[in-house]
Design a protein around this motif. Structure first.
Motif, mmCIF file in Angstrom:
data_model
loop_
_atom_site.group_PDB
_atom_site.id
_atom_site.type_symbol
_atom_site.label_atom_id
_atom_site.label_comp_id
_atom_site.label_asym_id
_atom_site.label_seq_id
_atom_site.Cartn_x
_atom_site.Cartn_y
_atom_site.Cartn_z
ATOM 1 N N THR A 52 -0.134 -12.272 0.270
ATOM 2 C CA THR A 52 1.069 -11.976 1.206
ATOM 3 C C THR A 52 0.165 -10.845 2.138
ATOM 4 O O THR A 52 0.284 -10.935 3.438
ATOM 5 C CB THR A 52 2.300 -11.460 0.812
ATOM 6 O OG1 THR A 52 3.031 -12.428 0.060
ATOM 7 C CG2 THR A 52 3.191 -11.029 2.031
ATOM 8 N N LYS A 53 -0.437 -9.891 1.377
ATOM 9 C CA LYS A 53 -0.894 -8.789 2.372
ATOM 10 C C LYS A 53 -1.989 -9.396 3.133
ATOM 11 O O LYS A 53 -2.339 -9.003 4.192
ATOM 12 C CB LYS A 53 -1.393 -7.856 1.364
ATOM 13 C CG LYS A 53 -2.146 -6.513 2.154
ATOM 14 C CD LYS A 53 -2.673 -5.560 1.161
ATOM 15 C CE LYS A 53 -3.136 -4.249 1.898
ATOM 16 N NZ LYS A 53 -3.811 -4.667 3.388
ATOM 17 N N GLN A 56 -0.956 -11.072 6.130
ATOM 18 C CA GLN A 56 -0.423 -10.361 7.160
ATOM 19 C C GLN A 56 -1.622 -9.418 7.945
ATOM 20 O O GLN A 56 -1.245 -9.681 8.933
ATOM 21 C CB GLN A 56 0.706 -8.941 6.308
ATOM 22 C CG GLN A 56 1.932 -9.587 5.793
ATOM 23 C CD GLN A 56 2.580 -8.449 5.068
ATOM 24 O OE1 GLN A 56 2.099 -7.519 4.493
ATOM 25 N NE2 GLN A 56 3.966 -8.857 4.948
#
Length: 181
Positions: A52-53, A56
């Motif tokens: 997810t990081k 992003q």
């Protein structure tokens, strides 16, 4: 020669029977099961968090729908794969030796499989979006991610929420279930 064939047939039948019967594997002590499950689930959560990081960060610098799509596909494909790995490792933990242990194990496995399936569905949806025009692409991404949120309920895959006093106790005492914060 006939006795060898009979012996081989007997061995095949025994192995097949063991694979078909649930009782071939001994139940696992609740704390040992919880310990294994916590390692699997924590590893899964960390992996999805990293993905997810990364997505992003990539999305923040994406200059086109195609670049955004690639970032999202990396996230969703990775999360789908990590979910399947978690499902396999939780399955490998066996069945806890508690009342309805098989039911609790199955419940957790189904929740992880639902997460895997939700990530996969979102991945396939985003993979199929045209990337030549911004608005339709990003509208499609929004819809896919909203569907993902609806279909994947993280609490359903939380082993500590299983409705068993014995397992709740095991999750509070198992070494690998202790909070690292």
């Amino acid at each position: 020669m006939a006795s060898r064939s009979r012996a081989a047939l007997t061995l095949v039948l025994l192995l097949t029977g063991c694979g078909l019967l649930a009782g071939c594997e001994s139940p696992v002590a609740p704390e040992r099961w919880a310990d294994s499950v916590c390692v699997s689930v924590r590893t899964w959560q960390v992996k999805v968090g990293q993905l997810t990081k990364n997505a992003q960060d990539s999305m923040a610098t994406a200059k086109s729908p195609h670049e955004a799509q690639q970032s999202l596909l990396g996230l969703l494909g990775g999360a789908e794969s990590a979910s399947e790995t978690a499902r396999i490792t939780v399955s490998g933990a066996g069945v806890p030796d508690v009342d309805k242990g098989s039911q609790f194990s199955d419940q957790l496995l189904k929740a992880i499989a639902a997460a895997r399936d939700a990530y996969g569905k979102a991945r396939r949806t985003i993979e199929g979006l045209p990337t030549d025009v911004d608005k339709p692409f990003y509208d499609g991404v929004t819809t896919a991610m909203e569907t993902l949120k609806q279909e994947y309920q993280p609490d359903s895959a939380d082993p500590a929420k299983l409705d068993s006093a014995e397992l709740k106790k095991a999750f509070t005492t198992a070494k690998n279930c202790q909070s690292t914060s």
